[in-house]
Scaffold this motif. Structure first.
Motif, short mmCIF file in Angstrom:
data_model
loop_
_atom_site.label_atom_id
_atom_site.label_comp_id
_atom_site.label_asym_id
_atom_site.label_seq_id
_atom_site.Cartn_x
_atom_site.Cartn_y
_atom_site.Cartn_z
N SER A 191 20.09 13.95 -9.09
CA SER A 191 19.12 14.88 -8.52
C SER A 191 18.88 14.60 -7.04
CB SER A 191 17.79 14.79 -9.27
OG SER A 191 17.94 15.22 -10.61
N VAL A 192 19.09 13.35 -6.63
CA VAL A 192 18.89 12.98 -5.24
C VAL A 192 19.88 13.70 -4.31
CG1 VAL A 192 20.45 10.98 -5.13
CG2 VAL A 192 18.35 11.00 -3.75
N GLU A 196 24.59 8.98 -1.50
CA GLU A 196 23.40 9.70 -1.04
C GLU A 196 22.24 8.74 -0.77
OE1 GLU A 196 21.63 13.20 0.26
OE2 GLU A 196 23.71 12.83 -0.38
N ILE A 197 22.07 7.76 -1.64
CA ILE A 197 21.03 6.75 -1.40
C ILE A 197 21.31 6.01 -0.11
CG2 ILE A 197 19.99 4.61 -2.27
CD1 ILE A 197 20.54 5.64 -5.11
N SER A 198 22.56 5.69 0.11
CA SER A 198 22.95 4.99 1.34
C SER A 198 22.56 5.79 2.58
CB SER A 198 24.46 4.72 1.32
OG SER A 198 24.89 4.20 2.56
N GLN A 199 22.85 7.07 2.57
CA GLN A 199 22.54 7.92 3.73
C GLN A 199 21.04 8.06 3.93
OE1 GLN A 199 24.67 11.66 3.81
NE2 GLN A 199 26.53 10.73 2.98
N LEU A 200 20.31 8.30 2.86
CA LEU A 200 18.88 8.53 2.97
C LEU A 200 18.11 7.27 3.36
CD1 LEU A 200 18.32 10.79 -0.16
CD2 LEU A 200 18.18 11.51 2.23
N SER A 201 18.56 6.13 2.88
CA SER A 201 17.86 4.87 3.14
C SER A 201 18.34 4.16 4.40
CB SER A 201 18.03 3.93 1.94
OG SER A 201 19.39 3.58 1.77
N CYS A 202 19.39 4.72 5.00
CA CYS A 202 20.00 4.10 6.19
C CYS A 202 20.44 2.67 5.89
CB CYS A 202 19.04 4.12 7.38
SG CYS A 202 18.59 5.79 7.90
N ARG A 203 21.01 2.49 4.73
CA ARG A 203 21.57 1.21 4.32
C ARG A 203 23.03 1.41 3.95
NH1 ARG A 203 17.36 0.09 6.20
NH2 ARG A 203 15.74 -1.33 5.42
N SER A 204 23.81 0.37 4.08
CA SER A 204 25.23 0.49 3.75
C SER A 204 25.40 0.70 2.25
CB SER A 204 25.99 -0.77 4.17
OG SER A 204 25.61 -1.87 3.36
N LYS A 205 26.52 1.28 1.88
CA LYS A 205 26.81 1.47 0.46
C LYS A 205 26.84 0.12 -0.26
CE LYS A 205 30.28 3.37 -2.69
NZ LYS A 205 31.55 4.10 -2.84
N ASP A 206 27.42 -0.88 0.37
CA ASP A 206 27.48 -2.21 -0.26
C ASP A 206 26.09 -2.77 -0.52
OD1 ASP A 206 30.23 -2.16 -0.30
OD2 ASP A 206 30.49 -3.42 1.48
N GLU A 207 25.18 -2.56 0.43
CA GLU A 207 23.82 -3.08 0.24
C GLU A 207 23.11 -2.33 -0.89
OE1 GLU A 207 19.65 -3.98 2.67
OE2 GLU A 207 21.33 -2.99 3.72
N SER A 262 15.32 18.73 -4.38
CA SER A 262 14.62 17.58 -4.97
C SER A 262 13.86 16.82 -3.89
CB SER A 262 15.62 16.66 -5.67
OG SER A 262 16.30 17.34 -6.69
N LYS A 263 12.89 17.48 -3.29
CA LYS A 263 12.23 16.94 -2.10
C LYS A 263 11.47 15.65 -2.38
CE LYS A 263 11.85 21.39 0.26
NZ LYS A 263 10.94 22.40 0.86
N ARG A 264 10.80 15.58 -3.52
CA ARG A 264 10.04 14.36 -3.82
C ARG A 264 10.95 13.16 -3.99
NH1 ARG A 264 5.17 15.89 -8.09
NH2 ARG A 264 3.63 16.44 -6.50
N ILE A 265 12.07 13.36 -4.66
CA ILE A 265 13.02 12.25 -4.86
C ILE A 265 13.63 11.83 -3.54
CG2 ILE A 265 15.16 11.57 -6.00
CD1 ILE A 265 14.41 13.51 -8.26
N ILE A 266 14.00 12.80 -2.72
CA ILE A 266 14.59 12.50 -1.41
C ILE A 266 13.60 11.73 -0.53
CG2 ILE A 266 15.38 13.56 0.74
CD1 ILE A 266 16.63 15.78 -1.04
N GLU A 267 12.35 12.16 -0.52
CA GLU A 267 11.32 11.46 0.27
C GLU A 267 11.11 10.04 -0.23
OE1 GLU A 267 7.83 13.83 0.16
OE2 GLU A 267 8.62 15.38 1.52
N MET A 268 11.12 9.88 -1.55
CA MET A 268 10.93 8.55 -2.14
C MET A 268 12.06 7.61 -1.73
SD MET A 268 10.41 7.69 -6.18
CE MET A 268 11.87 8.65 -6.62
N VAL A 269 13.29 8.08 -1.84
CA VAL A 269 14.44 7.23 -1.49
C VAL A 269 14.46 6.94 0.01
CG1 VAL A 269 16.96 7.14 -1.42
CG2 VAL A 269 15.80 8.00 -3.46
N THR A 270 14.00 7.88 0.79
CA THR A 270 13.95 7.69 2.25
C THR A 270 12.90 6.65 2.64
OG1 THR A 270 14.67 9.98 2.61
CG2 THR A 270 13.61 8.85 4.47
N ASP A 271 11.75 6.68 1.96
CA ASP A 271 10.60 5.89 2.40
C ASP A 271 10.40 4.57 1.66
OD1 ASP A 271 10.09 7.97 4.10
OD2 ASP A 271 8.48 8.85 2.90
N PHE A 272 10.88 4.47 0.41
CA PHE A 272 10.64 3.27 -0.38
C PHE A 272 11.78 2.27 -0.18
CE2 PHE A 272 7.64 4.83 -3.98
CZ PHE A 272 6.89 5.57 -3.06
N PRO A 273 11.49 0.97 -0.33
CA PRO A 273 12.56 -0.03 -0.21
C PRO A 273 13.51 0.03 -1.41
CG PRO A 273 10.53 -1.07 -0.89
CD PRO A 273 10.17 0.35 -0.57
#
Length: 239
Positions: free
Chosen positions: A168-169, A210-221, A174-185
């Motif tokens: 869904s991300v 998608e989590i990697s892009q939204l969280s600005c973290r590498s895929k490996d992390e 899926s704005k709530r999920i996207i915001e959560m992944v962007t803002d939460f650790p």
């Protein structure tokens, strides 16, 4: 990578012909007692498949409460890692079963606590009631596919739960999920396909990307931290 929530048995009747796309662990959920022995057999065929036993809130009306007594028989199997999928769904379609849902959820939480198993929770339009019940127990687990306000998400995290992020991300609506992944650790999340309900395959890479892009973290992390979170909750291969 670890797929913390999939419904392999819902995707095919002839489960021995299941084929994984990768060798990472998959937690196969149950929605009712008829799936408990089937999931056990599936896990015996494939080393990467683990399973959970539970009664989904959609199906409580089709199940006897006394059936829950047989759940404990599966906990002798070291591949039965959790109680799930369980929870509450107070959306209009399931309004008539709310009282029975509460009863089933409470009893399954009792079993999870007694046998020291994490829970995989379905929570829809029920969060105040869900918090009231969960606070009565000492449980860990995942609220899978959660789409809720940030404050609701924070309350689940404060109770010691993680949030399951699925495909869904990848959907712009899926704005709530996207915001959560962007803002939460990343410490807040585990990854799940919810195959075949949300994803049409067991491929986790689109979700990880998608989590990697939204969280600005590498895929490996993303893989490292969400895998660690899943291991801490479900203890794959430890029991």
């Amino acid at each position: 990578m670890i797929d913390t929530h999939a419904h392999i048995l819902d995707s095919q009747k002839d489960y021995p012909f299941y084929r994984p796309v990768n060798s990472y662990p998959i937690l196969s959920m149950s929605t009712g007692p008829e799936q408990w022995p089937s999931n056990q057999r599936l896990s015996s065929y494939y080393p990467e498949v683990y399973y959970a036993v539970g009664v989904h809130p959609w199906f409580v009306s089709q199940t006897s409460l006394s059936t829950l007594d047989s759940m404990e028989l599966f906990f002798a199997d070291n591949k039965c890692l959790a109680v799930g999928e369980i929870g509450l769904d107070f959306s209009p379609k399931f309004k008539s079963s709310q009282a029975l849902q509460r009863e089933f959820f409470y009893h399954q939480c009792c079993i999870a606590e007694k046998f020291n198993r994490p829970v995989s929770i379905h929570a829809v339009k029920c969060h105040n009631e869900m918090f009231k019940i969960l606070k009565a127990f000492n449980l860990s687990g995942v609220v899978h596919g959660l789409s809720a306000s940030k404050e609701v998400c924070h309350q689940y995290l404060r109770l010691g739960f993680k949030i399951g992020i699925n495909a869904s991300v990848c959907r712009p609506m899926s704005k709530r999920i996207i915001e959560m992944v962007t803002d939460f650790p990343l410490s807040s999340f585990v990854v799940e396909t919810d195959f075949p309900n949300i994803s049409d395959s067991l491929d986790m890479n689109p979700i990880i990307n998608e989590i990697s892009q939204l969280s600005c973290r590498s895929k490996d992390e993303v893989i490292e931290k969400t895998t660690y979170n899943a291991e801490q909750i479900f203890k794959f291969g430890v029991k």
